[in-house]
Design a protein around this motif. Structure first.
Motif, PDB file in Angstrom:
ATOM      1  N   THR A 121      46.665  43.970  37.602  1.00 22.13           N
ATOM      2  CA  THR A 121      46.237  45.350  37.805  1.00 22.13           C
ATOM      3  C   THR A 121      44.885  45.589  37.147  1.00 22.13           C
ATOM      4  O   THR A 121      43.993  46.203  37.743  1.00 22.13           O
ATOM      5  CB  THR A 121      47.285  46.321  37.225  1.00 22.13           C
ATOM      6  OG1 THR A 121      48.547  46.046  37.830  1.00 22.13           O
ATOM      7  CG2 THR A 121      46.895  47.762  37.488  1.00 22.13           C
ATOM      8  N   GLU A 122      44.715  45.083  35.938  1.00 22.20           N
ATOM      9  CA  GLU A 122      43.443  45.207  35.240  1.00 22.20           C
ATOM     10  C   GLU A 122      42.338  44.463  35.989  1.00 22.20           C
ATOM     11  O   GLU A 122      41.213  44.949  36.099  1.00 22.20           O
ATOM     12  CB  GLU A 122      43.584  44.666  33.815  1.00 22.20           C
ATOM     13  CG  GLU A 122      42.382  44.897  32.950  1.00 22.20           C
ATOM     14  CD  GLU A 122      42.569  44.358  31.538  1.00 22.20           C
ATOM     15  OE1 GLU A 122      41.678  44.614  30.717  1.00 22.20           O
ATOM     16  OE2 GLU A 122      43.585  43.688  31.256  1.00 22.20           O
ATOM     17  N   TYR A 123      42.656  43.292  36.532  1.00 21.45           N
ATOM     18  CA  TYR A 123      41.675  42.517  37.304  1.00 21.45           C
ATOM     19  C   TYR A 123      41.244  43.288  38.556  1.00 21.45           C
ATOM     20  O   TYR A 123      40.055  43.356  38.872  1.00 21.45           O
ATOM     21  CB  TYR A 123      42.256  41.153  37.698  1.00 21.45           C
ATOM     22  CG  TYR A 123      41.324  40.351  38.572  1.00 21.45           C
ATOM     23  CD1 TYR A 123      40.290  39.626  38.008  1.00 21.45           C
ATOM     24  CD2 TYR A 123      41.456  40.350  39.952  1.00 21.45           C
ATOM     25  CE1 TYR A 123      39.410  38.914  38.793  1.00 21.45           C
ATOM     26  CE2 TYR A 123      40.581  39.641  40.750  1.00 21.45           C
ATOM     27  CZ  TYR A 123      39.562  38.921  40.166  1.00 21.45           C
ATOM     28  OH  TYR A 123      38.692  38.226  40.949  1.00 21.45           O
ATOM     29  N   ILE A 124      42.198  43.868  39.244  1.00 19.34           N
ATOM     30  CA  ILE A 124      41.885  44.620  40.464  1.00 19.34           C
ATOM     31  C   ILE A 124      40.975  45.797  40.144  1.00 19.34           C
ATOM     32  O   ILE A 124      39.981  46.037  40.837  1.00 19.34           O
ATOM     33  CB  ILE A 124      43.181  45.087  41.169  1.00 19.34           C
ATOM     34  CG1 ILE A 124      43.910  43.872  41.756  1.00 19.34           C
ATOM     35  CG2 ILE A 124      42.879  46.103  42.261  1.00 19.34           C
ATOM     36  CD1 ILE A 124      45.298  44.180  42.279  1.00 19.34           C
ATOM     37  N   GLU A 125      41.288  46.532  39.075  1.00 21.96           N
ATOM     38  CA  GLU A 125      40.499  47.712  38.721  1.00 21.96           C
ATOM     39  C   GLU A 125      39.105  47.355  38.203  1.00 21.96           C
ATOM     40  O   GLU A 125      38.121  47.989  38.578  1.00 21.96           O
ATOM     41  CB  GLU A 125      41.232  48.536  37.655  1.00 21.96           C
ATOM     42  CG  GLU A 125      42.481  49.202  38.150  1.00 21.96           C
ATOM     43  CD  GLU A 125      43.271  49.851  37.024  1.00 21.96           C
ATOM     44  OE1 GLU A 125      42.801  49.848  35.855  1.00 21.96           O
ATOM     45  OE2 GLU A 125      44.360  50.371  37.306  1.00 21.96           O
ATOM     46  N   ASN A 126      39.012  46.356  37.337  1.00 24.85           N
ATOM     47  CA  ASN A 126      37.747  46.063  36.651  1.00 24.85           C
ATOM     48  C   ASN A 126      36.868  45.022  37.330  1.00 24.85           C
ATOM     49  O   ASN A 126      35.671  44.979  37.061  1.00 24.85           O
ATOM     50  CB  ASN A 126      38.025  45.607  35.218  1.00 24.85           C
ATOM     51  CG  ASN A 126      38.682  46.682  34.400  1.00 24.85           C
ATOM     52  OD1 ASN A 126      38.462  47.868  34.622  1.00 24.85           O
ATOM     53  ND2 ASN A 126      39.504  46.280  33.455  1.00 24.85           N
TER      54      ASN A 126
END
Length: 163
Positions: free
Chosen positions: A146-151
């Motif tokens: 999720t963090e990878y997708i957002e950032n």
């Protein structure tokens, strides 16, 4: 998300998807140097054990050099000036992969773990290039994804789709 070293300017986006390999490369290099420096001083070691340790040190050093050249130093450059995506190796060796408008982002799965990759729209399942670490089904991995997708992934998509 610092392990991806994402840099965005008005005309370029650079990502280092394998930057997270560098700690492992450093550890393997350090251990092989320790083996090569200290094993000669252990005179009580058997001849065979000494050369087994040298072999292990050599394999670790080879693995570290290989990972550094083909993974740790690799960058992907998304360049709006040339409308191209490049894979940049050590010593600034550039390989053109595709045009920006040909890029498709896909999910790849190897050994039961999912990762994100880029490929040409009509050939993305034949030849693709991973741009993320692998994600498993666990809670921590889902949070990292999720963090990878957002950032990382969303800024890449915004950069590519912005004219």
């Amino acid at each position: 998300m610092n392990k991806y070293q994402l840099e965005i300017t008005s005309t370029e986006l650079i990502i280092r998807p394998y930057f997270g390999y560098l700690p492992k490369i450093r550890i393997f290099t350090f251990l092989s140097v320790i083996i090569f420096c200290f094993v000669p001083f252990f005179t009580q070691l058997d001849y065979n054990i000494r050369y087994i340790l040298y072999g292990i040190g050599g394999i670790m050093l080879f693995y570290a050099i290989y990972d550094f050249i083909f993974r740790g130093s690799v960058k992907f450059l998304f360049d709006k000036k040339t409308n191209s995506i490049y894979k940049i190796y050590i010593l600034s060796i550039r390989k053109r992969l595709m045009a920006l408008d040909e890029m498709a982002i896909i999910n790849t799965a190897e050994y039961g773990e999912m990762a994100y990759a880029i490929g040409k729209k009509k050939k993305q399942f034949i030849k693709n290039y991973p741009i993320s670490d692998t994600f498993s089904g666990g809670k921590k991995s889902t949070a990292r994804e999720t963090e990878y997708i957002e950032n990382i992934l969303n800024p890449i998509l915004e950069f590519v789709n912005k004219k």
